[in-house]
Scaffold this motif. Structure first.
Motif, PDB file in Angstrom:
ATOM      1  N   ASP A  86       0.832  -1.215   0.000  1.00 41.00           N
ATOM      2  CA  ASP A  86       0.000   0.000   0.000  1.00 41.00           C
ATOM      3  C   ASP A  86       0.860   1.256   0.000  1.00 41.00           C
ATOM      4  OD1 ASP A  86      -2.281  -1.584   0.078  1.00 41.00           O
ATOM      5  OD2 ASP A  86      -2.236  -1.659   2.281  1.00 41.00           O
ATOM      6  N   GLY A  87       1.938   1.205  -0.789  1.00 45.89           N
ATOM      7  CA  GLY A  87       2.776   2.373  -0.927  1.00 45.89           C
ATOM      8  C   GLY A  87       3.767   2.596   0.183  1.00 45.89           C
ATOM      9  N   GLU A  88       3.831   1.691   1.161  1.00 41.74           N
ATOM     10  CA  GLU A  88       4.771   1.845   2.266  1.00 41.74           C
ATOM     11  C   GLU A  88       5.717   0.641   2.317  1.00 41.74           C
ATOM     12  OE1 GLU A  88       2.845   2.423   5.941  1.00 41.74           O
ATOM     13  OE2 GLU A  88       1.800   4.271   5.337  1.00 41.74           O
ATOM     14  N   CYS A  89       6.952   0.921   2.708  1.00 40.05           N
ATOM     15  CA  CYS A  89       7.952  -0.156   2.858  1.00 40.05           C
ATOM     16  C   CYS A  89       7.795  -0.785   4.241  1.00 40.05           C
ATOM     17  CB  CYS A  89       9.354   0.404   2.692  1.00 40.05           C
ATOM     18  SG  CYS A  89       9.705   0.969   1.004  1.00 40.05           S
ATOM     19  N   VAL A  90       7.542  -2.064   4.253  1.00 36.91           N
ATOM     20  CA  VAL A  90       7.325  -2.796   5.493  1.00 36.91           C
ATOM     21  C   VAL A  90       8.391  -3.890   5.614  1.00 36.91           C
ATOM     22  CG1 VAL A  90       5.702  -4.194   6.818  1.00 36.91           C
ATOM     23  CG2 VAL A  90       4.858  -2.361   5.341  1.00 36.91           C
ATOM     24  N   VAL A  91       8.984  -4.003   6.819  1.00 38.33           N
ATOM     25  CA  VAL A  91       9.983  -5.058   7.046  1.00 38.33           C
ATOM     26  C   VAL A  91       9.343  -6.422   6.842  1.00 38.33           C
ATOM     27  CG1 VAL A  91      11.505  -6.141   8.741  1.00 38.33           C
ATOM     28  CG2 VAL A  91      11.337  -3.635   8.616  1.00 38.33           C
ATOM     29  N   ASP A  92       9.981  -7.236   6.001  1.00 33.96           N
ATOM     30  CA  ASP A  92       9.462  -8.574   5.699  1.00 33.96           C
ATOM     31  C   ASP A  92      10.299  -9.603   6.461  1.00 33.96           C
ATOM     32  OD1 ASP A  92       8.529 -10.939   4.688  1.00 33.96           O
ATOM     33  OD2 ASP A  92       8.524 -10.280   2.599  1.00 33.96           O
ATOM     34  N   PRO A  93       9.758 -10.209   7.528  1.00 32.86           N
ATOM     35  CA  PRO A  93      10.557 -11.164   8.339  1.00 32.86           C
ATOM     36  C   PRO A  93      10.932 -12.428   7.578  1.00 32.86           C
ATOM     37  CG  PRO A  93       8.257 -11.205   8.995  1.00 32.86           C
ATOM     38  CD  PRO A  93       8.377 -10.056   8.025  1.00 32.86           C
ATOM     39  N   LYS A  94      10.269 -12.672   6.454  1.00 36.31           N
ATOM     40  CA  LYS A  94      10.573 -13.887   5.696  1.00 36.31           C
ATOM     41  C   LYS A  94      11.853 -13.743   4.883  1.00 36.31           C
ATOM     42  CE  LYS A  94       6.630 -13.894   3.596  1.00 36.31           C
ATOM     43  NZ  LYS A  94       5.544 -14.293   2.686  1.00 36.31           N
ATOM     44  N   ILE A  95      12.287 -12.520   4.662  1.00 35.63           N
ATOM     45  CA  ILE A  95      13.490 -12.303   3.860  1.00 35.63           C
ATOM     46  C   ILE A  95      14.717 -12.476   4.752  1.00 35.63           C
ATOM     47  CG2 ILE A  95      14.762 -10.675   2.430  1.00 35.63           C
ATOM     48  CD1 ILE A  95      12.135  -9.351   1.714  1.00 35.63           C
ATOM     49  N   GLN A  96      15.612 -13.367   4.359  1.00 35.66           N
ATOM     50  CA  GLN A  96      16.830 -13.604   5.138  1.00 35.66           C
ATOM     51  C   GLN A  96      18.048 -13.022   4.437  1.00 35.66           C
ATOM     52  OE1 GLN A  96      18.007 -17.721   5.694  1.00 35.66           O
ATOM     53  NE2 GLN A  96      18.895 -17.279   7.695  1.00 35.66           N
ATOM     54  N   LEU A  97      18.301 -13.421   3.184  1.00 42.34           N
ATOM     55  CA  LEU A  97      19.418 -12.878   2.438  1.00 42.34           C
ATOM     56  C   LEU A  97      18.975 -11.640   1.674  1.00 42.34           C
ATOM     57  CD1 LEU A  97      21.128 -16.106   1.051  1.00 42.34           C
ATOM     58  CD2 LEU A  97      21.821 -14.695   2.994  1.00 42.34           C
ATOM     59  N   CYS A  98      19.916 -10.719   1.517  1.00 41.70           N
ATOM     60  CA  CYS A  98      19.572  -9.453   0.879  1.00 41.70           C
ATOM     61  C   CYS A  98      20.803  -8.889   0.186  1.00 41.70           C
ATOM     62  CB  CYS A  98      19.044  -8.464   1.921  1.00 41.70           C
ATOM     63  SG  CYS A  98      20.208  -8.208   3.302  1.00 41.70           S
ATOM     64  N   ARG A  99      20.626  -7.683  -0.396  1.00 42.87           N
ATOM     65  CA  ARG A  99      21.718  -6.957  -1.026  1.00 42.87           C
ATOM     66  C   ARG A  99      21.859  -5.603  -0.347  1.00 42.87           C
ATOM     67  NH1 ARG A  99      25.304  -9.627  -4.422  1.00 42.87           N
ATOM     68  NH2 ARG A  99      24.192 -11.500  -5.068  1.00 42.87           N
ATOM     69  N   THR A 100      23.095  -5.268   0.032  1.00 43.68           N
ATOM     70  CA  THR A 100      23.324  -3.944   0.628  1.00 43.68           C
ATOM     71  C   THR A 100      23.204  -2.879  -0.453  1.00 43.68           C
ATOM     72  OG1 THR A 100      25.698  -3.998   0.247  1.00 43.68           O
ATOM     73  CG2 THR A 100      24.898  -5.017   2.290  1.00 43.68           C
ATOM     74  N   GLN A 101      23.218  -1.639  -0.037  1.00 44.90           N
ATOM     75  CA  GLN A 101      23.099  -0.541  -0.999  1.00 44.90           C
ATOM     76  C   GLN A 101      24.250  -0.524  -1.986  1.00 44.90           C
ATOM     77  OE1 GLN A 101      22.691   3.046   1.303  1.00 44.90           O
ATOM     78  NE2 GLN A 101      20.500   2.693   1.715  1.00 44.90           N
ATOM     79  N   THR A 102      25.395  -1.095  -1.584  1.00 44.30           N
ATOM     80  CA  THR A 102      26.542  -1.155  -2.500  1.00 44.30           C
ATOM     81  C   THR A 102      26.562  -2.450  -3.306  1.00 44.30           C
ATOM     82  OG1 THR A 102      27.906  -2.049  -0.705  1.00 44.30           O
ATOM     83  CG2 THR A 102      27.943   0.351  -1.058  1.00 44.30           C
ATOM     84  N   GLY A 103      25.490  -3.274  -3.174  1.00 38.54           N
ATOM     85  CA  GLY A 103      25.382  -4.483  -3.979  1.00 38.54           C
ATOM     86  C   GLY A 103      26.037  -5.710  -3.404  1.00 38.54           C
ATOM     87  N   GLU A 104      26.485  -5.639  -2.158  1.00 36.39           N
ATOM     88  CA  GLU A 104      27.130  -6.800  -1.552  1.00 36.39           C
ATOM     89  C   GLU A 104      26.088  -7.731  -0.933  1.00 36.39           C
ATOM     90  OE1 GLU A 104      31.325  -5.098   0.050  1.00 36.39           O
ATOM     91  OE2 GLU A 104      29.524  -4.332   1.017  1.00 36.39           O
ATOM     92  N   GLU A 105      26.420  -9.006  -0.859  1.00 37.40           N
ATOM     93  CA  GLU A 105      25.527  -9.990  -0.259  1.00 37.40           C
ATOM     94  C   GLU A 105      25.480  -9.764   1.245  1.00 37.40           C
ATOM     95  OE1 GLU A 105      25.778 -14.695   0.282  1.00 37.40           O
ATOM     96  OE2 GLU A 105      25.563 -14.086  -1.823  1.00 37.40           O
ATOM     97  N   GLY A 106      24.274  -9.840   1.806  1.00 36.27           N
ATOM     98  CA  GLY A 106      24.136  -9.592   3.234  1.00 36.27           C
ATOM     99  C   GLY A 106      22.959 -10.323   3.824  1.00 36.27           C
ATOM    100  N   TYR A 107      22.660 -10.009   5.089  1.00 32.17           N
ATOM    101  CA  TYR A 107      21.531 -10.613   5.789  1.00 32.17           C
ATOM    102  C   TYR A 107      20.723  -9.502   6.451  1.00 32.17           C
ATOM    103  CZ  TYR A 107      24.394  -9.928   9.979  1.00 32.17           C
ATOM    104  OH  TYR A 107      25.139  -9.373  10.984  1.00 32.17           O
ATOM    105  N   CYS A 108      19.443  -9.752   6.647  1.00 30.39           N
ATOM    106  CA  CYS A 108      18.538  -8.749   7.179  1.00 30.39           C
ATOM    107  C   CYS A 108      18.554  -8.744   8.700  1.00 30.39           C
ATOM    108  CB  CYS A 108      17.112  -9.005   6.688  1.00 30.39           C
ATOM    109  SG  CYS A 108      16.916  -8.761   4.914  1.00 30.39           S
ATOM    110  N   MET A 109      18.663  -7.547   9.278  1.00 30.83           N
ATOM    111  CA  MET A 109      18.622  -7.373  10.720  1.00 30.83           C
ATOM    112  C   MET A 109      17.790  -6.113  10.991  1.00 30.83           C
ATOM    113  SD  MET A 109      19.471  -8.410  13.749  1.00 30.83           S
ATOM    114  CE  MET A 109      20.793  -9.550  13.474  1.00 30.83           C
ATOM    115  N   ASP A 110      16.571  -6.307  11.552  1.00 35.12           N
ATOM    116  CA  ASP A 110      15.662  -5.199  11.860  1.00 35.12           C
ATOM    117  C   ASP A 110      15.427  -4.323  10.643  1.00 35.12           C
ATOM    118  OD1 ASP A 110      15.521  -6.082  14.499  1.00 35.12           O
ATOM    119  OD2 ASP A 110      17.241  -4.855  15.108  1.00 35.12           O
TER     120      ASP A 110
END
Length: 634
Positions: free
Chosen positions: A160-184
Motif C-alpha cells: 500500500d505504498g509503504e515499505c514494510v519489514v518482511d521477516p521472511k526475507i533472510q538474504l539481501c543486497r546492501t546498498q553497495t550491492g554486496e551480499e548480506g543478511y537482514c537485521m531489523d
C-alpha cells in the motif's frame, strides 16, 4: 493463475548429507540413491536462493515496463544463467538446464512469494523432463498506489505504498550491492562474501545462523580435493593423497616403481635413488656420480672415480671427478693384534675412491698408525708392517690415509707386511678401512678363523657363522653341509633330533626286541607320514614307509618329536585277544588296505604287537619282521 504449490528449503546441504553417507558406510545401492537425493536437494536449495535474490533485484528496479529483460547483477550460487522478463502484471525468473530430479524437488518446495512454476513455460506440462527450463512467476504492484518511492530496501516489502519489514526475507543486497543478511529491516554485509569466500581443501562452505556463507572444517577421513584438484583424504585439516601416492605441486601422483609412498613423499627402495627429474627412482648401482654425496641416498654405495682428476694432488681432502656409484662390497680381516679391518673387493681404486668406499660404510680409511702400530718407517721390506705379515694369502695392497713425500699415500701388502707409497696416478689398490666393530663379514659369508669365507652351499650365514639348512647336516671333516637323505647311520642320533629324518635300518641289528635301543646299519630318510584319527578322537601319525624293523619305527616317531604308540594308546578297549577282527575297534576301518602298524607293548618272547588298520585285528611279530609301519602318538 495456477494453484500455488508450497515449498520449503528443507533437508541438509549436499556436503552435510554426503558426510553422513560416507560415515554410514561404503557406497552401496542405498547410499548411491542417498547421494543422488542429496545432490538434488543441494542444487534445488541453491537455485531457490538465486531465484529469490533475482526477484528482489527485479522489485528494486524503478520504471519497469512490459517486455523489459533483466539479468542478475550478482554471481549465482547454482551456476545457472538466470534471466527475467517483465509482463503486464508480473515477471518471471527463468532457470535453464534443470535436470529431472532437481525439477521435481523445486516443484515440491514452491511457496510464497512464488505464484507458480511452469515447466518450459507451458501450463499443460506437469511432469519434469530429463532436462527442462523452469519459469518462476512473481507478481508486480497492480497500481501506482502500491508503488513505493523511494524503492524499498531488499529487507522490505512494498505494501500500500509503504515499505514494510518482511521477516521472511533472510538474504539481501546492501546498498553497495554486496551480499548480506537482514537485521531489523537493514541489510548488513555478510562477514564473508560468497563470491570471495575460498574454503580450503579440508573445509566446506556452509551458512551461519544469519544465512551468510562460512567455511567449516571437514572431519579426518572425509574426501577432499587438493589445491591441484586431485582426490584426497583429510588428515589433520590437510588434504593428503592416498598412501599409495605422493604429492607434487599440490597434485597426487601414483607411487613410482621401486619406491614406497606415504601420501606426501616417496622414498626409493634399497639400491635405488631419486632420478634427475625428481619424479621416479633409478638403479643406484651404475648411476653417474661426481662425489660421494651423489651416492649417499642409500647406505653402502660409494662413488668410484674413473679418473685421477689431473692437477689435484693427494694433499686435497676431497675432490670431484667423473665416476659411477657402486656397491661397497668387501670382507672383514683380522690383523695380528686382533684389530678388524674392512677391505674392499675392488682392487682398482684411486685414493679418493678408497676414501669414498670407507665413508659409504660409515668407516674411515685406516692411518698408518692404525694399520701398522710401531712401524719404523721402513719401505719395500717384507714384515715392515708386522701387524699384516701373512694375514692374507693373495698379494693385496691396501690404501692408508697417511701422507708420505710429495703428498702420496702409503699402502700395505696384506700378505707380506711390505710398506710403500704411490704417486697420484696409481689405482691398482684396495681400500683398507678401520673397522670400529660395527662390521662382521658380509651377510653371505662367515668368519673362518681370521678370514671371511663365502657361505657354503645348503647353509645360511650371518657374517660370523653358518647353520646348515633343513635336510642337511654339518660334516665337520669337510666343514660342509651334506644332505641328510641317504646319509649312513647306526643310530637315530646320526640323523639329528626332531629334524624330520630318521635312521632306517637296512639289516637286522641282531638284538632282541627287549632292548630299548640298538645300533645297526642304515640310512637317514625323510620321515614322511599320514595323519589319522581314531574313533576316540586321538590323532596318530602313520609312516608312509611300509617296511621297517621295530627299532626303525621307534626312530621314525622320535624324529617327529613323538613316540611309538602303546597298545593302551592305540586300542584303549583291547581285551588281549589276537587274530580276531575288530579286536581294536578304535582303529578299525582306518585304512582301505591291509596295513599293519607297530605298537610299543611287549608280548611273549619280547616280540611287539601290531594292529591291522582295516580290520582292527591285533597280533604280534617276531624280531625278523619288517613289513610293518610306525604308528606314532605325541
Amino acid at each position: 493463475m495456477k494453484k500455488q504449490r508450497a515449498y520449503s528449503n528443507d533437508g541438509r546441504s549436499f556436503v552435510e548429507m554426503l558426510g553422513v553417507l560416507v560415515i554410514a558406510g561404503v557406497l552401496s545401492i542405498g547410499s548411491l540413491f542417498g547421494i543422488r537425493l542429496a545432490l538434488a536437494k543441494h542444487q534445488a536449495n541453491l537455485i531457490t536462493g538465486d531465484v529469490i535474490l533475482q526477484a528482489q533485484f527485479v522489485l528494486s528496479q524503478n520504471n519497469l515496463t512490459e517486455g523489459d529483460f533483466l539479468t542478475p547483477d550478482f554471481q549465482t550460487e547454482s551456476g545457472k544463467s538466470l534471466s527475467s522478463t517483465i509482463y503486464a502484471d508480473g515477471f518471471d525468473v527463468r532457470v535453464p538446464d534443470v535436470n529431472k530430479s532437481v525439477c521435481e524437488r523445486l516443484l515440491k518446495m514452491q511457496k510464497d512469494p512464488v505464484l507458480d512454476i511452469l515447466i518450459n513455460n507451458d501450463p499443460q506440462i506437469t511432469t519434469c523432463p530429463d532436462i527442462g527450463q523452469l519459469f518462476f512467476l512473481f507478481a508486480l504492484p497492480t497500481n501506482e498506489s502500491d508503488a513505493c518511492t523511494p524503492a524499498c530496501s531488499s529487507c522490505e516489502t512494498c505494501r500500500d505504498g509503504e515499505c514494510v519489514v518482511d521477516p521472511k526475507i533472510q538474504l539481501c543486497r546492501t546498498q553497495t550491492g554486496e551480499e548480506g543478511y537482514c537485521m531489523d529491516g537493514t541489510c548488513l554485509r555478510c562477514p564473508n562474501q560468497s563470491t570471495d569466500l575460498l574454503c580450503g581443501p579440508c573445509e566446506r562452505k556452509h551458512t551461519d545462523s544469519n544465512g551468510c556463507p562460512e567455511c567449516i572444517p571437514l572431519q579426518d577421513g572425509d574426501a577432499c580435493l587438493t589445491l591441484g584438484g586431485s582426490p584426497g583424504t583429510c588428515q589433520g585439516s590437510v588434504c593428503t593423497c592416498a598412501a599409495t601416492e605422493y604429492t607434487f605441486d599440490d597434485k597426487c601422483y601414483s607411487c613410482p616403481d621401486h619406491a614406497v609412498c606415504d601420501g606426501i613423499d616417496f622414498i626409493c627402495d634399497e639400491n635405488y635413488k631419486i632420478n634427475s627429474t625428481n619424479d621416479g627412482c633409478e638403479e643406484l648401482d651404475g648411476s653417474t656420480c661426481a662425489s660421494q654425496a651423489d651416492c649417499n641416498s642409500q647406505p653402502g654405495y660409494y662413488c668410484e672415480l674413473s679418473s685421477y682428476a689431473p692437477g689435484v694432488s693427494y694433499c686435497e681432502p676431497e675432490i670431484t671427478g667423473t665416476g659411477t656409484c657402486k656397491k661397497a662390497d668387501g670382507s672383514v680381516i683380522i690383523a695380528r693384534n686382533g684389530q678388524k679391518f674392512f677391505v674392499s673387493h675392488s682392487d682398482y681404486l684411486f685414493y679418493w675412491s678408497a676414501k669414498n668406499f670407507c665413508q659409504s660404510k660409515g668407516l674411515t680409511l685406516a692411518t698408518m698408525n692404525e694399520a701398522c702400530p710401531g712401524w719404523d718407517g721402513t719401505e719395500g721390506t717384507d714384515g715392515a708392517c708386522q701387524n699384516f705379515d701373512g694375514v692374507t694369502q693373495a698379494s693385496v695392497m691396501g690404501w692408508t690415509q697417511t701422507n708420505a713425500n710429495d703428498c702420496a699415500k702409503y699402502y700395505v701388502y696384506l700378505n707380506s707386511g711390505k710398506v710403500g707409497h704411490k704417486p697420484y696416478f696409481y689405482s691398482d689398490l684396495q681400500a683398507l678401512c678401520m673397522d670400529d666393530g660395527r662390521y662382521s663379514c658380509a651377510s653371505d659369508q662367515y668368519l673362518d678363523g681370521e678370514f671371511c669365507t663365502d657361505c657354503p652351499p645348503n647353509a645360511t650365514c650371518d657374517g660370523v657363522d653358518f647353520v646348515c639348512n633343513e635336510g642337511y647336516w654339518l660334516n665337520e671333516e669337510t666343514n660342509t653341509c651334506d644332505a641328510l637323505e641317504g646319509k649312513a647311520c647306526s643310530a637315530q642320533s646320526d640323523c639329528g633330533s626332531n629334524v624330520g629324518y630318521y635312521c632306517l635300518y637296512t639289516d637286522y641289528p641282531g638284538n632282541s626286541y627287549c632292548s630299548a635301543t640298538v645300533a645297526g646299519n642304515g640310512t637317514c630318510e625323510k620321515a614322511s607320514g599320514t595323519r589319522i584319527t581314531g574313533k576316540n578322537g586321538q590323532t596318530y601319525l602313520l609312516s608312509d614307509e611300509a617296511y621297517m624293523y621295530y627299532w626303525s619305527a621307534k626312530n621314525f616317531c622320535e624324529s617327529n618329536g613323538m613316540h611309538l604308540a602303546s597298545m593302551a594308546e592305540a586300542c584303549p578297549d583291547w581285551t588281549n585277544e589276537e587274530g580276531k577282527e575288530n579286536a581294536c575297534p578304535n582303529l578299525t576301518g582306518k585304512s582301505d588296505s591291509s596295513v599293519m602298524g607297530w605298537t610299543d607293548t611287549n608280548a611273549n618272547n619280547c616280540a611287539k604287537h601290531y594292529v591291522f588298520l582295516d580290520s582292527g585285528k591285533v597280533g604280534h611279530k617276531a624280531y625278523y619282521y619288517t613289513n610293518l609301519r610306525a604308528l606314532c602318538v605325541p
